[in-house]
Design an enzyme around this catalytic site. Sequence first.
Site, short mmCIF file in Angstrom:
data_model
loop_
_atom_site.label_atom_id
_atom_site.label_comp_id
_atom_site.label_asym_id
_atom_site.label_seq_id
_atom_site.Cartn_x
_atom_site.Cartn_y
_atom_site.Cartn_z
CD GLN A 111 -5.17 74.34 78.52
OE1 GLN A 111 -4.19 74.78 77.95
NE2 GLN A 111 -5.15 73.20 79.19
CG ASP A 129 -5.45 80.95 83.60
OD1 ASP A 129 -4.23 80.72 83.51
OD2 ASP A 129 -6.08 81.61 82.72
#
Length: 301
Positions: A132, A219
């Site tokens: 990521q 996140d």
Amino acid sequence: MNHLLKMLDLSKEEIIDILNLADQLKYEQKHGIKHHHLAGKTLGMIFQKSSTRTRVSFETGMYQLGGNALFLSSRDLQIGRGEPVQDTARVLSRYLDGIMIRTFQQKEVEDLAKYGSIPIINGLTDFCHPCQVLADLMTIREHKGRVEGLKMCYIGDGNNMANSLIVGGLKTGMKVSIACPDDYRPDQEVLDFATGFDGFEVTSDVLKAAADADVVLTDVWASMGQEEEAEARKKIFAGYQINGEVMKAAHGDAMVLHCLPAHRGEEITEDVLEAHADEIFDEAENRLHAQKAVMVKLMGR
Ligand code: CP
Ligand code: NVA
């Protein structure tokens, strides 16, 4: 580079090399230029947790590189019934050319690499999410023209994303500020690495962290495996959100990234997510290109 286990293992040069190859593969794919670097090769993808982006981008990426990908759910593998990772690694090494694994413990990924004899790619553990962060750095470079010298601000849980962003950002010359509650700071191993860098800061003050940031990231407040803590975490993390006020503190043309899946109204407001949707979905797309670069580097020899 024999594996991709965590960002801590990569040098700055290796990271930049992957980003350059990812840009090239993206260009080739957009222009219909074939790049079958992995013809005849097979990637095994072991999933002990859910996934949309990681699964689909690895599988599609392998296809575009001329190879095959096998989806291996731990529910069906003997590993899910207790077959030791040492044995699984040695068996799968006899069939496959590489393994991507998404699991809980970092040690399991490291053990696969230790006992197997093929490249291992970490597709997320509780400790880190290197695939990521490579896509994130690629997206920052694409939108800003560089990463070096920019300030990255991460707001939220000191989790796998925070750990990898800190290492990836600092190694590529970014300044990194983290805003998180005191009891939810990134892993000590990562903080130890980061203390040597001038441009690093951890604070519980969201606006201080966001001040003049060029890239603002967040996140989920509760990661996979923390479902039972989700309600308690909503209270603990209230305020650790990317919203209009945070964006005012950041640089006027700051970009916003989110690894997804997102929880609107929790770690990010609907308004901010939609205003930065182009960046966030470029980031999701770049998972494909960055991971193809990783696979070519590791499995293309
Ligand atoms: N960002 C990310 O890794 O998404 P998935 O969980 O859908 O793979
Ligand atoms: N921190 C999140 C990232 C999901 C891509 C999790 O581990 O669930």
